[in-house]
Design a protein around this motif. Structure first.
Motif, PDB file in Angstrom:
ATOM      1  N   GLU A 137       9.948  25.382  12.919  1.00 59.74           N
ATOM      2  CA  GLU A 137       9.113  26.532  12.579  1.00 59.74           C
ATOM      3  C   GLU A 137       8.388  27.055  13.811  1.00 59.74           C
ATOM      4  O   GLU A 137       8.237  28.274  13.986  1.00 59.74           O
ATOM      5  CB  GLU A 137       8.112  26.143  11.492  1.00 59.74           C
ATOM      6  CG  GLU A 137       8.751  25.767  10.167  1.00 59.74           C
ATOM      7  CD  GLU A 137       9.577  26.885   9.582  1.00 59.74           C
ATOM      8  OE1 GLU A 137       9.212  28.060   9.789  1.00 59.74           O
ATOM      9  OE2 GLU A 137      10.592  26.604   8.910  1.00 59.74           O
ATOM     10  N   THR A 138       7.956  26.131  14.671  1.00 52.07           N
ATOM     11  CA  THR A 138       7.277  26.561  15.897  1.00 52.07           C
ATOM     12  C   THR A 138       8.232  27.328  16.806  1.00 52.07           C
ATOM     13  O   THR A 138       7.889  28.390  17.350  1.00 52.07           O
ATOM     14  CB  THR A 138       6.718  25.345  16.648  1.00 52.07           C
ATOM     15  OG1 THR A 138       5.816  24.634  15.800  1.00 52.07           O
ATOM     16  CG2 THR A 138       5.978  25.775  17.903  1.00 52.07           C
ATOM     17  N   MET A 139       9.459  26.796  16.972  1.00 48.11           N
ATOM     18  CA  MET A 139      10.441  27.464  17.811  1.00 48.11           C
ATOM     19  C   MET A 139      10.847  28.812  17.238  1.00 48.11           C
ATOM     20  O   MET A 139      11.011  29.796  17.971  1.00 48.11           O
ATOM     21  CB  MET A 139      11.669  26.562  17.968  1.00 48.11           C
ATOM     22  CG  MET A 139      11.437  25.328  18.816  1.00 48.11           C
ATOM     23  SD  MET A 139      10.965  25.735  20.520  1.00 48.11           S
ATOM     24  CE  MET A 139      12.414  26.621  21.070  1.00 48.11           C
ATOM     25  N   LYS A 140      10.997  28.884  15.921  1.00 44.46           N
ATOM     26  CA  LYS A 140      11.345  30.157  15.303  1.00 44.46           C
ATOM     27  C   LYS A 140      10.243  31.184  15.528  1.00 44.46           C
ATOM     28  O   LYS A 140      10.520  32.351  15.817  1.00 44.46           O
ATOM     29  CB  LYS A 140      11.597  29.964  13.810  1.00 44.46           C
ATOM     30  CG  LYS A 140      12.906  29.267  13.491  1.00 44.46           C
ATOM     31  CD  LYS A 140      13.067  29.019  12.004  1.00 44.46           C
ATOM     32  CE  LYS A 140      13.100  30.299  11.220  1.00 44.46           C
ATOM     33  NZ  LYS A 140      13.333  30.070   9.784  1.00 44.46           N
ATOM     34  N   ALA A 141       8.999  30.749  15.375  1.00 39.89           N
ATOM     35  CA  ALA A 141       7.880  31.670  15.594  1.00 39.89           C
ATOM     36  C   ALA A 141       7.850  32.150  17.042  1.00 39.89           C
ATOM     37  O   ALA A 141       7.643  33.343  17.321  1.00 39.89           O
ATOM     38  CB  ALA A 141       6.562  30.989  15.232  1.00 39.89           C
ATOM     39  N   ARG A 142       8.082  31.223  17.988  1.00 37.67           N
ATOM     40  CA  ARG A 142       8.100  31.605  19.404  1.00 37.67           C
ATOM     41  C   ARG A 142       9.246  32.570  19.691  1.00 37.67           C
ATOM     42  O   ARG A 142       9.078  33.557  20.423  1.00 37.67           O
ATOM     43  CB  ARG A 142       8.227  30.362  20.276  1.00 37.67           C
ATOM     44  CG  ARG A 142       6.981  29.491  20.327  1.00 37.67           C
ATOM     45  CD  ARG A 142       7.218  28.249  21.165  1.00 37.67           C
ATOM     46  NE  ARG A 142       7.657  28.610  22.504  1.00 37.67           N
ATOM     47  CZ  ARG A 142       8.117  27.734  23.397  1.00 37.67           C
ATOM     48  NH1 ARG A 142       8.240  26.453  23.054  1.00 37.67           N
ATOM     49  NH2 ARG A 142       8.478  28.128  24.597  1.00 37.67           N
ATOM     50  N   TYR A 143      10.410  32.282  19.123  1.00 43.38           N
ATOM     51  CA  TYR A 143      11.567  33.147  19.366  1.00 43.38           C
ATOM     52  C   TYR A 143      11.342  34.544  18.780  1.00 43.38           C
ATOM     53  O   TYR A 143      11.637  35.557  19.427  1.00 43.38           O
ATOM     54  CB  TYR A 143      12.821  32.519  18.746  1.00 43.38           C
ATOM     55  CG  TYR A 143      14.036  33.387  18.863  1.00 43.38           C
ATOM     56  CD1 TYR A 143      14.739  33.473  20.061  1.00 43.38           C
ATOM     57  CD2 TYR A 143      14.486  34.125  17.771  1.00 43.38           C
ATOM     58  CE1 TYR A 143      15.856  34.280  20.169  1.00 43.38           C
ATOM     59  CE2 TYR A 143      15.608  34.932  17.879  1.00 43.38           C
ATOM     60  CZ  TYR A 143      16.289  35.004  19.079  1.00 43.38           C
ATOM     61  OH  TYR A 143      17.385  35.808  19.177  1.00 43.38           O
ATOM     62  N   GLU A 144      10.822  34.601  17.550  1.00 46.47           N
ATOM     63  CA  GLU A 144      10.571  35.898  16.927  1.00 46.47           C
ATOM     64  C   GLU A 144       9.534  36.693  17.711  1.00 46.47           C
ATOM     65  O   GLU A 144       9.660  37.907  17.872  1.00 46.47           O
ATOM     66  CB  GLU A 144      10.126  35.695  15.490  1.00 46.47           C
ATOM     67  CG  GLU A 144      11.241  35.160  14.581  1.00 46.47           C
ATOM     68  CD  GLU A 144      10.735  34.820  13.197  1.00 46.47           C
ATOM     69  OE1 GLU A 144       9.513  34.979  12.965  1.00 46.47           O
ATOM     70  OE2 GLU A 144      11.546  34.400  12.340  1.00 46.47           O
ATOM     71  N   ALA A 145       8.494  35.984  18.206  1.00 44.72           N
ATOM     72  CA  ALA A 145       7.480  36.667  19.009  1.00 44.72           C
ATOM     73  C   ALA A 145       8.084  37.182  20.313  1.00 44.72           C
ATOM     74  O   ALA A 145       7.819  38.319  20.732  1.00 44.72           O
ATOM     75  CB  ALA A 145       6.321  35.720  19.291  1.00 44.72           C
ATOM     76  N   ALA A 146       8.904  36.331  20.968  1.00 41.46           N
ATOM     77  CA  ALA A 146       9.548  36.763  22.209  1.00 41.46           C
ATOM     78  C   ALA A 146      10.502  37.915  21.959  1.00 41.46           C
ATOM     79  O   ALA A 146      10.589  38.862  22.752  1.00 41.46           O
ATOM     80  CB  ALA A 146      10.285  35.583  22.842  1.00 41.46           C
ATOM     81  N   GLU A 147      11.231  37.862  20.838  1.00 43.67           N
ATOM     82  CA  GLU A 147      12.168  38.934  20.506  1.00 43.67           C
ATOM     83  C   GLU A 147      11.425  40.243  20.264  1.00 43.67           C
ATOM     84  O   GLU A 147      11.836  41.309  20.741  1.00 43.67           O
ATOM     85  CB  GLU A 147      12.981  38.546  19.281  1.00 43.67           C
ATOM     86  CG  GLU A 147      14.072  39.536  18.926  1.00 43.67           C
ATOM     87  CD  GLU A 147      14.837  39.112  17.683  1.00 43.67           C
ATOM     88  OE1 GLU A 147      15.998  39.524  17.542  1.00 43.67           O
ATOM     89  OE2 GLU A 147      14.273  38.359  16.866  1.00 43.67           O
ATOM     90  N   ALA A 148      10.316  40.166  19.518  1.00 45.10           N
ATOM     91  CA  ALA A 148       9.533  41.378  19.262  1.00 45.10           C
ATOM     92  C   ALA A 148       8.951  41.934  20.556  1.00 45.10           C
ATOM     93  O   ALA A 148       8.965  43.152  20.785  1.00 45.10           O
ATOM     94  CB  ALA A 148       8.408  41.068  18.268  1.00 45.10           C
ATOM     95  N   SER A 149       8.446  41.030  21.419  1.00 47.80           N
ATOM     96  CA  SER A 149       7.897  41.477  22.696  1.00 47.80           C
ATOM     97  C   SER A 149       8.969  42.126  23.555  1.00 47.80           C
ATOM     98  O   SER A 149       8.732  43.142  24.211  1.00 47.80           O
ATOM     99  CB  SER A 149       7.275  40.284  23.434  1.00 47.80           C
ATOM    100  OG  SER A 149       6.777  40.679  24.697  1.00 47.80           O
ATOM    101  N   THR A 150      10.173  41.548  23.528  1.00 49.28           N
ATOM    102  CA  THR A 150      11.272  42.121  24.308  1.00 49.28           C
ATOM    103  C   THR A 150      11.635  43.510  23.798  1.00 49.28           C
ATOM    104  O   THR A 150      11.875  44.436  24.581  1.00 49.28           O
ATOM    105  CB  THR A 150      12.495  41.198  24.240  1.00 49.28           C
ATOM    106  OG1 THR A 150      12.142  39.912  24.760  1.00 49.28           O
ATOM    107  CG2 THR A 150      13.651  41.772  25.047  1.00 49.28           C
ATOM    108  N   ARG A 151      11.698  43.663  22.465  1.00 51.34           N
ATOM    109  CA  ARG A 151      12.025  44.984  21.904  1.00 51.34           C
ATOM    110  C   ARG A 151      10.984  46.020  22.302  1.00 51.34           C
ATOM    111  O   ARG A 151      11.322  47.157  22.645  1.00 51.34           O
ATOM    112  CB  ARG A 151      12.135  44.887  20.387  1.00 51.34           C
ATOM    113  CG  ARG A 151      13.390  44.175  19.907  1.00 51.34           C
ATOM    114  CD  ARG A 151      13.671  44.518  18.448  1.00 51.34           C
ATOM    115  NE  ARG A 151      12.564  44.128  17.596  1.00 51.34           N
ATOM    116  CZ  ARG A 151      12.475  42.952  16.981  1.00 51.34           C
ATOM    117  NH1 ARG A 151      13.432  42.058  17.127  1.00 51.34           N
ATOM    118  NH2 ARG A 151      11.443  42.663  16.207  1.00 51.34           N
TER     119      ARG A 151
END
Length: 276
Positions: A137-151
């Motif tokens: 869950e922590t990794m998913k949250a980090r990935y989603e945050a990084a993905e949103a920041s990248t977009r």
């Protein structure tokens, strides 16, 4: 390395690159988590099957123990009846049952050890699954945050695929607009210079010039007609207008003298009436 081996290596490299780009870490983590849960379920199922088998052996052991007690009673009763032969048979069956009981106890003990190990493995695996779930869950949250920041960054910088398409569309629209504006201005310029003859007329540039001259003369003639109707001559009649103005001034002076004489007569008549 042979040609086929090199080709196979290149193909695998391309496929791996495509899979890496298409892989979603969130889906991979969820898949791994489900695999661990399936493994835990298998361990639990194994423990349940092992426990069932052990219970069956324990039931069989209790029945043998009951038979041992029964054969023991038979041997006593046979001795009381002086039937040593029956007592011996009862004791032999008792011994056989007791040997079976010992074998069952050994098997039950082994099953119990296996069950204990499986329970420990189950507890350890369950702890690992809980730990992995937290990390997942922590990794998913980090990935989603990084993905949103990248977009967001790609959108703001215009380097993303979608924003790149938008930028190219705007660039093409601007080029087409500028080209159309330049074409419109060129057409207007050519039309003004007479480079393009009217498609519905047989006139050329000389005909248009002659027609324009005729139009100017007609307008001048009509203007002279209007001046004549209104009593205004052309610029050459300027002196006649000045003489007419002087004549009008003299006429006005004569009218003023006549009015003064008439007023004086009226005043004399009033004075005569007053003296009477």
């Amino acid at each position: 390395m042979g040609i086929l081996s090199r080709a196979s290596y290149v193909v695998r490299s391309k496929v791996n690159a495509l899979l890496n780009r298409a892989e979603d870490p969130s889906e991979s983590l969820d898949y791994s988590y489900e695999q661990m849960r399936d493994e835990l379920q298998d361990v639990k199922q194994g423990i349940a099957d092992l426990t069932t088998q052990k219970k069956r052996l324990e039931i069989q052991k209790r029945r043998l123990e009951e038979n041992v007690e029964k054969h023991n009673e038979q041997a006593r009763e046979a001795v009381q009846q002086d039937r040593d032969d029956l007592a011996r048979k009862a004791l032999e069956k008792k011994k056989s049952k007791m040997n079976q009981i010992e074998d069952l106890e050994t098997q039950i003990a082994e099953l119990q050890d296996t069950q204990d190990r499986l329970v420990d493995k189950k507890d350890e695996l369950q702890g690992r699954i809980e730990e992995f779930r937290t990390k997942k869950e922590t990794m998913k949250a980090r990935y989603e945050a990084a993905e949103a920041s990248t977009r967001v960054s790609e959108a703001m910088s215009g380097v993303g695929d979608e924003m790149g398409d938008v930028a190219r569309s705007i660039e093409r629209a601007e080029e087409r607009t500028e080209e159309m504006e330049a074409r419109s201005q060129a057409m207007d310029e050519l039309q003004d210079t007479g480079a393009f003859d009217d498609a519905l007329s047989d006139e050329d540039e000389i005909d248009r010039e002659l027609s324009s001259g005729r139009t100017d003369r007609e307008v001048d003639a009509e203007l002279e007609t209007l001046r004549a109707e209104l009593g205004k001559g052309s610029a050459d009649d300027g002196d006649g207008d000045a003489d007419a103005a002087d004549t009008a001034t003299e006429s006005d002076d004569l009218v003023d003298e006549e009015v003064e004489a008439e007023l004086e007569e009226l005043q004399q008549e009033e004075d005569a009436d007053a003296s009477k």
